[in-house]
Design an enzyme around this catalytic site. Structure first.
Site, PDB file in Angstrom:
ATOM      1  CG  ASP A 120      -1.792   4.867 -20.131  1.00  0.00           C
ATOM      2  OD1 ASP A 120      -0.803   5.396 -20.469  1.00  0.00           O
ATOM      3  OD2 ASP A 120      -1.815   3.864 -19.484  1.00  0.00           O
ATOM      4  CG  ASP A 138       2.808   3.796 -22.719  1.00  0.00           C
ATOM      5  OD1 ASP A 138       3.858   3.959 -21.982  1.00  0.00           O
ATOM      6  OD2 ASP A 138       1.628   3.982 -22.552  1.00  0.00           O
TER       7      ASP A 138
END
Length: 163
Positions: A120, A138
Protein backbone atom coordinates in the site's frame (compact mmCIF):
# COMPACT_ATOMS: atom_id res chain seq x y z
CA UNK A 1 -25.68 -13.86 -34.77
CA UNK A 2 -24.33 -14.25 -31.24
CA UNK A 3 -24.60 -11.09 -29.17
CA UNK A 4 -21.54 -9.73 -27.40
CA UNK A 5 -21.26 -10.55 -23.68
CA UNK A 6 -19.92 -8.59 -20.75
CA UNK A 7 -16.66 -10.52 -21.09
CA UNK A 8 -15.63 -7.82 -23.55
CA UNK A 9 -15.06 -5.60 -20.48
CA UNK A 10 -12.24 -7.76 -19.12
CA UNK A 11 -9.77 -5.37 -20.75
CA UNK A 12 -10.65 -3.04 -17.87
CA UNK A 13 -9.61 -5.76 -15.39
CA UNK A 14 -6.28 -6.08 -17.18
CA UNK A 15 -5.70 -2.31 -17.08
CA UNK A 16 -6.45 -2.12 -13.34
CA UNK A 17 -4.26 -5.19 -12.70
CA UNK A 18 -1.26 -3.87 -14.66
CA UNK A 19 -1.43 -0.31 -13.29
CA UNK A 20 -1.70 -1.62 -9.74
CA UNK A 21 1.24 -4.02 -10.01
CA UNK A 22 3.35 -1.43 -11.84
CA UNK A 23 2.77 1.22 -9.16
CA UNK A 24 3.52 -1.31 -6.40
CA UNK A 25 6.74 -2.29 -8.18
CA UNK A 26 7.79 1.36 -8.46
CA UNK A 27 7.13 1.91 -4.75
CA UNK A 28 9.03 -1.19 -3.61
CA UNK A 29 12.00 -0.32 -5.85
CA UNK A 30 12.23 3.32 -4.79
CA UNK A 31 11.13 3.41 -1.13
CA UNK A 32 12.29 1.80 2.08
CA UNK A 33 9.53 0.23 4.16
CA UNK A 34 7.55 3.03 5.90
CA UNK A 35 9.45 5.70 3.99
CA UNK A 36 7.15 8.61 3.27
CA UNK A 37 7.34 11.44 0.73
CA UNK A 38 5.07 14.43 1.17
CA UNK A 39 3.21 15.31 -2.05
CA UNK A 40 0.48 17.67 -0.79
CA UNK A 41 -0.39 19.10 2.63
CA UNK A 42 -2.89 16.21 3.04
CA UNK A 43 -1.21 13.45 1.00
CA UNK A 44 1.95 11.36 1.25
CA UNK A 45 3.31 8.44 -0.69
CA UNK A 46 4.18 5.96 2.07
CA UNK A 47 5.40 2.40 1.55
CA UNK A 48 3.41 0.11 3.84
CA UNK A 49 2.70 -3.61 3.94
CA UNK A 50 -0.72 -5.04 4.77
CA UNK A 51 -1.11 -8.72 5.67
CA UNK A 52 -4.84 -8.27 6.24
CA UNK A 53 -7.68 -6.95 4.14
CA UNK A 54 -9.04 -3.42 3.86
CA UNK A 55 -8.00 -1.23 6.80
CA UNK A 56 -5.64 -4.07 7.92
CA UNK A 57 -8.63 -6.25 8.90
CA UNK A 58 -7.29 -9.60 10.23
CA UNK A 59 -3.67 -8.44 9.82
CA UNK A 60 -2.55 -9.86 13.16
CA UNK A 61 -3.84 -13.42 12.85
CA UNK A 62 -0.80 -15.64 12.28
CA UNK A 63 -0.72 -16.06 8.50
CA UNK A 64 -3.81 -18.16 7.72
CA UNK A 65 -5.51 -15.03 6.38
CA UNK A 66 -3.14 -15.01 3.37
CA UNK A 67 -4.72 -18.21 2.07
CA UNK A 68 -8.21 -17.10 3.04
CA UNK A 69 -7.91 -13.84 1.07
CA UNK A 70 -6.33 -15.60 -1.93
CA UNK A 71 -9.23 -18.08 -2.01
CA UNK A 72 -11.77 -15.29 -1.52
CA UNK A 73 -10.30 -13.25 -4.41
CA UNK A 74 -10.38 -16.29 -6.71
CA UNK A 75 -13.97 -17.19 -5.79
CA UNK A 76 -15.25 -13.62 -6.15
CA UNK A 77 -13.42 -13.19 -9.46
CA UNK A 78 -14.81 -16.48 -10.80
CA UNK A 79 -18.37 -15.49 -9.85
CA UNK A 80 -17.96 -12.06 -11.46
CA UNK A 81 -16.50 -13.56 -14.67
CA UNK A 82 -19.54 -15.86 -14.78
CA UNK A 83 -21.84 -12.84 -14.38
CA UNK A 84 -19.95 -10.96 -17.10
CA UNK A 85 -20.43 -13.94 -19.40
CA UNK A 86 -24.18 -13.89 -18.76
CA UNK A 87 -24.48 -10.11 -19.17
CA UNK A 88 -25.03 -8.32 -22.43
CA UNK A 89 -22.24 -5.95 -23.46
CA UNK A 90 -24.89 -3.20 -23.35
CA UNK A 91 -24.89 -3.36 -19.53
CA UNK A 92 -21.93 -0.99 -19.45
CA UNK A 93 -22.12 0.22 -15.85
CA UNK A 94 -22.51 -3.23 -14.31
CA UNK A 95 -19.88 -4.80 -16.58
CA UNK A 96 -17.40 -2.01 -15.81
CA UNK A 97 -18.05 -2.50 -12.09
CA UNK A 98 -17.46 -6.25 -12.25
CA UNK A 99 -14.31 -5.80 -14.34
CA UNK A 100 -12.81 -3.24 -11.95
CA UNK A 101 -13.52 -5.46 -8.94
CA UNK A 102 -11.93 -8.45 -10.72
CA UNK A 103 -8.82 -6.46 -11.66
CA UNK A 104 -8.40 -5.08 -8.15
CA UNK A 105 -9.06 -8.40 -6.42
CA UNK A 106 -6.64 -10.30 -8.64
CA UNK A 107 -3.92 -7.63 -8.33
CA UNK A 108 -4.07 -7.69 -4.52
CA UNK A 109 -4.24 -11.50 -4.66
CA UNK A 110 -1.10 -11.65 -6.84
CA UNK A 111 0.70 -9.34 -4.42
CA UNK A 112 -0.40 -11.44 -1.46
CA UNK A 113 0.58 -14.72 -3.15
CA UNK A 114 4.02 -13.42 -4.20
CA UNK A 115 4.99 -11.35 -1.14
CA UNK A 116 2.70 -12.65 1.61
CA UNK A 117 1.32 -9.12 2.00
CA UNK A 118 -0.19 -6.32 -0.07
CA UNK A 119 1.86 -3.22 -0.85
CA UNK A 120 0.00 0.00 0.00
CA UNK A 121 1.22 3.55 -0.57
CA UNK A 122 -1.52 6.20 -0.87
CA UNK A 123 -1.57 7.97 2.50
CA UNK A 124 -4.18 10.69 3.01
CA UNK A 125 -4.27 12.53 6.32
CA UNK A 126 -5.51 15.55 8.20
CA UNK A 127 -3.23 16.88 10.92
CA UNK A 128 -2.46 13.79 13.07
CA UNK A 129 -5.24 11.60 11.66
CA UNK A 130 -4.31 9.25 8.79
CA UNK A 131 -6.77 7.37 6.61
CA UNK A 132 -5.63 3.75 6.18
CA UNK A 133 -2.95 3.51 3.48
CA UNK A 134 -4.24 1.94 0.24
CA UNK A 135 -3.30 1.18 -3.38
CA UNK A 136 -4.61 1.27 -6.96
CA UNK A 137 -6.30 -2.15 -6.62
CA UNK A 138 -8.26 -0.87 -3.62
CA UNK A 139 -9.37 2.12 -5.68
CA UNK A 140 -10.50 -0.19 -8.51
CA UNK A 141 -12.51 -2.31 -6.08
CA UNK A 142 -14.13 0.71 -4.41
CA UNK A 143 -14.97 2.37 -7.74
CA UNK A 144 -16.42 -0.96 -8.91
CA UNK A 145 -18.61 -1.23 -5.81
CA UNK A 146 -19.67 2.40 -6.26
CA UNK A 147 -20.67 1.69 -9.86
CA UNK A 148 -22.71 -1.32 -8.71
CA UNK A 149 -24.54 0.88 -6.21
CA UNK A 150 -25.16 3.52 -8.89
CA UNK A 151 -26.35 0.81 -11.28
CA UNK A 152 -28.77 -0.54 -8.67
CA UNK A 153 -30.30 2.93 -8.25
CA UNK A 154 -30.57 3.40 -12.02
CA UNK A 155 -32.16 -0.02 -12.46
CA UNK A 156 -34.49 0.62 -9.52
CA UNK A 157 -35.60 3.88 -11.15
CA UNK A 158 -36.08 2.15 -14.49
CA UNK A 159 -38.23 -0.60 -12.92
CA UNK A 160 -40.30 1.96 -10.99
CA UNK A 161 -40.92 3.93 -14.20
CA UNK A 162 -42.01 0.78 -16.03
CA UNK A 163 -44.72 0.04 -13.46
Amino acid sequence: MKKKSGLSFLWLSAVAFVIDLLTKYLVTQNFELYESVNILPVFNLTYARNTGAAFSFLAEHGGWQKYFFIALALIISAVLVYLLRKNSARQKLQNSAYALIIGGALANMADRAYHGFVVDFFDFYWREWHYPVFNVADIAICVGVGLLILDSFKNGEKKANEQ
